[in-house]
Design a protein around this motif. Structure first.
Motif, PDB file in Angstrom:
ATOM      1  N   ARG A   1      -6.197  12.814  -6.224  1.00 43.02           N
ATOM      2  CA  ARG A   1      -7.022  13.705  -5.447  1.00 43.02           C
ATOM      3  C   ARG A   1      -7.304  12.721  -4.029  1.00 43.02           C
ATOM      4  NH1 ARG A   1     -12.401  13.257  -8.432  1.00 43.02           N
ATOM      5  NH2 ARG A   1     -11.382  12.127  -9.973  1.00 43.02           N
ATOM      6  N   ARG A   2      -6.422  11.564  -4.012  1.00 41.17           N
ATOM      7  CA  ARG A   2      -6.627  10.687  -2.930  1.00 41.17           C
ATOM      8  C   ARG A   2      -5.427   9.798  -2.902  1.00 41.17           C
ATOM      9  NH1 ARG A   2     -11.993   6.988  -2.153  1.00 41.17           N
ATOM     10  NH2 ARG A   2     -11.773   6.606   0.177  1.00 41.17           N
ATOM     11  N   ARG A   3      -4.720   9.140  -1.642  1.00 41.12           N
ATOM     12  CA  ARG A   3      -3.809   8.290  -1.741  1.00 41.12           C
ATOM     13  C   ARG A   3      -4.307   6.942  -1.429  1.00 41.12           C
ATOM     14  NH1 ARG A   3       1.139   9.733   0.906  1.00 41.12           N
ATOM     15  NH2 ARG A   3       1.113   7.269   1.300  1.00 41.12           N
ATOM     16  N   PHE A   4      -3.507   5.754  -1.641  1.00 39.25           N
ATOM     17  CA  PHE A   4      -3.906   4.443  -0.917  1.00 39.25           C
ATOM     18  C   PHE A   4      -2.987   4.174  -0.069  1.00 39.25           C
ATOM     19  CE2 PHE A   4      -4.157   0.047  -1.048  1.00 39.25           C
ATOM     20  CZ  PHE A   4      -5.740  -0.345  -0.751  1.00 39.25           C
ATOM     21  N   ASP A   5      -3.728   3.995   1.318  1.00 38.74           N
ATOM     22  CA  ASP A   5      -2.715   3.622   2.456  1.00 38.74           C
ATOM     23  C   ASP A   5      -2.949   2.082   2.490  1.00 38.74           C
ATOM     24  OD1 ASP A   5      -1.700   3.191   4.875  1.00 38.74           O
ATOM     25  OD2 ASP A   5      -2.955   4.462   5.875  1.00 38.74           O
ATOM     26  N   PRO A   6      -1.923   1.471   2.284  1.00 42.04           N
ATOM     27  CA  PRO A   6      -1.815   0.052   2.483  1.00 42.04           C
ATOM     28  C   PRO A   6      -2.553  -0.439   3.740  1.00 42.04           C
ATOM     29  CG  PRO A   6       0.415   0.593   2.560  1.00 42.04           C
ATOM     30  CD  PRO A   6      -0.397   1.881   2.129  1.00 42.04           C
ATOM     31  N   LYS A   7      -2.498   0.461   4.983  1.00 44.12           N
ATOM     32  CA  LYS A   7      -3.219  -0.274   6.079  1.00 44.12           C
ATOM     33  C   LYS A   7      -4.457   0.438   6.076  1.00 44.12           C
ATOM     34  CE  LYS A   7       0.955  -0.695   8.628  1.00 44.12           C
ATOM     35  NZ  LYS A   7       1.922  -0.078   7.703  1.00 44.12           N
ATOM     36  N   ALA A   8      -5.091   1.050   5.171  1.00 46.24           N
ATOM     37  CA  ALA A   8      -6.522   1.510   5.313  1.00 46.24           C
ATOM     38  C   ALA A   8      -7.473   0.482   5.373  1.00 46.24           C
ATOM     39  CB  ALA A   8      -6.628   2.748   4.118  1.00 46.24           C
ATOM     40  N   ARG A   9      -8.490   0.732   6.168  1.00 43.02           N
ATOM     41  CA  ARG A   9      -9.543  -0.048   6.291  1.00 43.02           C
ATOM     42  C   ARG A   9     -10.485   0.118   4.782  1.00 43.02           C
ATOM     43  NH1 ARG A   9      -8.179  -3.948   8.053  1.00 43.02           N
ATOM     44  NH2 ARG A   9      -6.546  -3.621   8.886  1.00 43.02           N
ATOM     45  N   PRO A  10     -11.618  -0.747   4.605  1.00 43.91           N
ATOM     46  CA  PRO A  10     -12.678  -0.526   3.679  1.00 43.91           C
ATOM     47  C   PRO A  10     -13.000   0.874   3.929  1.00 43.91           C
ATOM     48  CG  PRO A  10     -12.927  -2.852   4.233  1.00 43.91           C
ATOM     49  CD  PRO A  10     -11.811  -1.900   5.148  1.00 43.91           C
ATOM     50  N   PRO A  11     -13.515   1.791   2.983  1.00 41.73           N
ATOM     51  CA  PRO A  11     -14.119   1.634   1.911  1.00 41.73           C
ATOM     52  C   PRO A  11     -13.294   0.918   0.682  1.00 41.73           C
ATOM     53  CG  PRO A  11     -13.820   3.888   2.195  1.00 41.73           C
ATOM     54  CD  PRO A  11     -13.320   3.430   3.250  1.00 41.73           C
ATOM     55  N   ALA A  12     -11.995   0.855   0.805  1.00 43.30           N
ATOM     56  CA  ALA A  12     -10.987   0.077  -0.207  1.00 43.30           C
ATOM     57  C   ALA A  12     -11.650  -1.185  -0.184  1.00 43.30           C
ATOM     58  CB  ALA A  12      -9.633   0.224   0.198  1.00 43.30           C
ATOM     59  N   PRO A  13     -11.599  -1.836  -1.488  1.00 44.01           N
ATOM     60  CA  PRO A  13     -12.001  -3.523  -1.506  1.00 44.01           C
ATOM     61  C   PRO A  13     -11.345  -4.009  -0.721  1.00 44.01           C
ATOM     62  CG  PRO A  13     -11.225  -2.357  -3.738  1.00 44.01           C
ATOM     63  CD  PRO A  13     -10.935  -1.341  -2.689  1.00 44.01           C
TER      64      PRO A  13
ATOM     65  N   ALA B   1       8.386   3.454   1.398  1.00 45.78           N
ATOM     66  CA  ALA B   1       8.945   1.978   1.801  1.00 45.78           C
ATOM     67  C   ALA B   1       7.539   1.465   2.279  1.00 45.78           C
ATOM     68  CB  ALA B   1       9.824   2.284   2.911  1.00 45.78           C
ATOM     69  N   ALA B   2       6.537   2.083   2.952  1.00 41.82           N
ATOM     70  CA  ALA B   2       5.495   1.333   3.422  1.00 41.82           C
ATOM     71  C   ALA B   2       4.376   0.916   2.077  1.00 41.82           C
ATOM     72  CB  ALA B   2       4.412   2.223   4.122  1.00 41.82           C
ATOM     73  N   THR B   3       4.679   1.569   1.035  1.00 36.77           N
ATOM     74  CA  THR B   3       4.046   1.117  -0.208  1.00 36.77           C
ATOM     75  C   THR B   3       4.608   0.027  -0.887  1.00 36.77           C
ATOM     76  OG1 THR B   3       3.320   3.480  -0.632  1.00 36.77           O
ATOM     77  CG2 THR B   3       2.960   2.017  -2.502  1.00 36.77           C
ATOM     78  N   LEU B   4       6.211   0.034  -1.030  1.00 34.70           N
ATOM     79  CA  LEU B   4       6.854  -1.055  -1.476  1.00 34.70           C
ATOM     80  C   LEU B   4       6.770  -2.407  -0.666  1.00 34.70           C
ATOM     81  CD1 LEU B   4      10.047   0.599  -2.966  1.00 34.70           C
ATOM     82  CD2 LEU B   4       8.214  -0.548  -4.375  1.00 34.70           C
ATOM     83  N   ASP B   5       6.739  -2.149   0.624  1.00 38.15           N
ATOM     84  CA  ASP B   5       6.752  -3.424   1.644  1.00 38.15           C
ATOM     85  C   ASP B   5       5.291  -4.048   1.580  1.00 38.15           C
ATOM     86  OD1 ASP B   5       9.159  -2.838   2.259  1.00 38.15           O
ATOM     87  OD2 ASP B   5       8.543  -1.856   4.242  1.00 38.15           O
ATOM     88  N   ALA B   6       4.233  -3.411   1.141  1.00 42.10           N
ATOM     89  CA  ALA B   6       2.899  -3.927   0.955  1.00 42.10           C
ATOM     90  C   ALA B   6       2.624  -4.777  -0.260  1.00 42.10           C
ATOM     91  CB  ALA B   6       1.906  -3.029   1.279  1.00 42.10           C
ATOM     92  N   LEU B   7       3.618  -4.730  -1.228  1.00 39.74           N
ATOM     93  CA  LEU B   7       3.236  -5.306  -2.294  1.00 39.74           C
ATOM     94  C   LEU B   7       3.762  -6.773  -2.394  1.00 39.74           C
ATOM     95  CD1 LEU B   7       5.042  -2.858  -4.912  1.00 39.74           C
ATOM     96  CD2 LEU B   7       2.664  -3.341  -4.882  1.00 39.74           C
ATOM     97  N   THR B   8       2.967  -7.772  -3.207  1.00 38.31           N
ATOM     98  CA  THR B   8       3.502  -9.080  -3.198  1.00 38.31           C
ATOM     99  C   THR B   8       4.753  -9.323  -3.747  1.00 38.31           C
ATOM    100  OG1 THR B   8       2.598  -9.520  -5.528  1.00 38.31           O
ATOM    101  CG2 THR B   8       1.007 -10.024  -3.536  1.00 38.31           C
TER     102      THR B   8
END
Ligand code: 5HM
Length: 326
Positions: A263-275, A303-310
């Motif tokens: 129902r949602r996707r997590f954008d690594p650049k998104a501001r809160p409401p994500a923790p 790629a944007a998701t993978l690049d944001a991982l530690t």
């Protein structure tokens, strides 16, 4: 005593490889067994075995720990991350022995505080207590001889000494290939969460198993793991943020549910409401990786998701899903 679980894990497999004492066939599973295997981790944050041949599922590991913390026993959440668990359920909806959440964090059918709340209160009032024990396996679990899912964990004992919270876990049986890796991950994370709630430092983690075993069908894989050279530059452990509270857990669980159900996707650049903390954002990013794997079949992970991982998380994702993480 080992600093990191990778080292303890190799030692357990080595012991099963060279010193198995028995061959057993309980409930049709042929396995090699050592009795009374125990180890202590001096840095329980280093809870992931970085072994290519083992390919730990870091997404499932966090999901299972959060499933426990949620106090839930439903397959809807955990079966999405580990379909194999569905075979342990009698009604196709819930798990019993494997679902430690209700036993630790709820007291179903009573108005008593949960066992976890009781031990936190106890240690707050009597820090040197030797009574801070959560019991997991219940006496009624053997009543039905056909019970497909009897808890493997007997107890979790917390000891607060010199400001450090130690945990000793006792298990009746543990499968070295799957169960051991998942159980150590979840219990050390619960230990760290409990230490944060008590304002204590993280102490040692001790894992004691009466029957440590490996299925015969996994023996060849065990040999491959044992032959693998250690990483020359091992990944560090990450600290749970000191402001992690039950509200944080509930917030992360709401996100988890929305990602799981697409129902949602997590954008690594998104501001809160994500923790806001990097720690919890990483975990949501791992759930986002898995959302793409399940809900965008056949497509590579973005790629944007993978690049944001530690680097550690990226290594684990690439080992586990090589065809999706190119
Ligand atoms: O026949 P038995 O009930 O022991 O089979 C369950 C097996 O699942 C255990 O012996 C162990 O190999 C594995 N297991 C584990 O390693 C199961 C659970 C679930 O409680 C667990 N770790 N957490």
């Amino acid at each position: 005593r080992f600093p990191a679980f990778t080292d303890a894990y190799r030692a357990v497999l080595h012991q099963l490889h060279t010193g198995a004492e028995y061959t057993t066939a309980s409930r049709g599973n042929r396995s090699r067994e050592c009795l009374n295997v125990a180890f202590t981790l001096t840095d329980p944050r280093r809870r992931t075995p970085y072994l290519k041949a083992r390919r730990p599922n870091i997404v499932f590991n966090y999901a299972e720990a959060l499933w426990y913390l949620s106090g839930r026993d439903d397959l809807a959440m955990i079966g999405y991350y580990a379909p194999r668990l569905r075979s342990l359920s009698r009604d196709g909806l819930h798990l019993t022995g494997t679902a430690y959440g209700p036993r630790l964090f709820r007291s179903p059918g009573t108005d008593r505080p949960s066992q976890w709340e009781q031990i936190v209160d106890l240690l707050g009032n009597d820090p040197d207590s030797k009574r801070a024990v959560i019991t997991v396996m219940r006496p009624d679990e053997l009543t039905d001889p056909d019970n497909p899912d009897v808890a493997c964990t007997l107890s979790l004992q917390f000891l607060l000494r010199d400001g450090h919270l130690h945990l000793v876990v006792g298990m009746r049986g543990n499968d070295a290939m799957i169960g051991l890796v998942c159980d150590v991950f979840s219990f050390t994370l619960i230990q760290e969460f409990t230490a944060v709630q008590l304002g204590a430092q993280l102490g040692t983690y001790t894992h004691q198993v009466a029957s440590m075993h490996v299925n015969e069908s996994d023996l060849a894989r065990m040999d491959v793991i044992l032959a693998e050279p250690a990483l020359s530059d091992p990944f560090p452990g990450f600290s749970l943020p000191a402001d992690t509270s039950w509200d944080t857990i509930r917030h992360v669980l709401r996100w988890e549910s929305e990602l799981r159900t697409n129902r949602r996707r997590f954008d690594p650049k998104a501001r809160p409401p994500a923790p806001a903390s990097l720690y919890w954002r990483q975990i949501l990013l791992l759930f986002e990786v898995y959302r793409q794997i399940i809900h965008q079949p056949g497509e590579p992970i973005e790629a944007a998701t993978l690049d944001a991982l530690t680097p550690a998380h990226r290594w684990l994702v690439t080992q586990r899903w090589p065809t999706r993480a190119d």
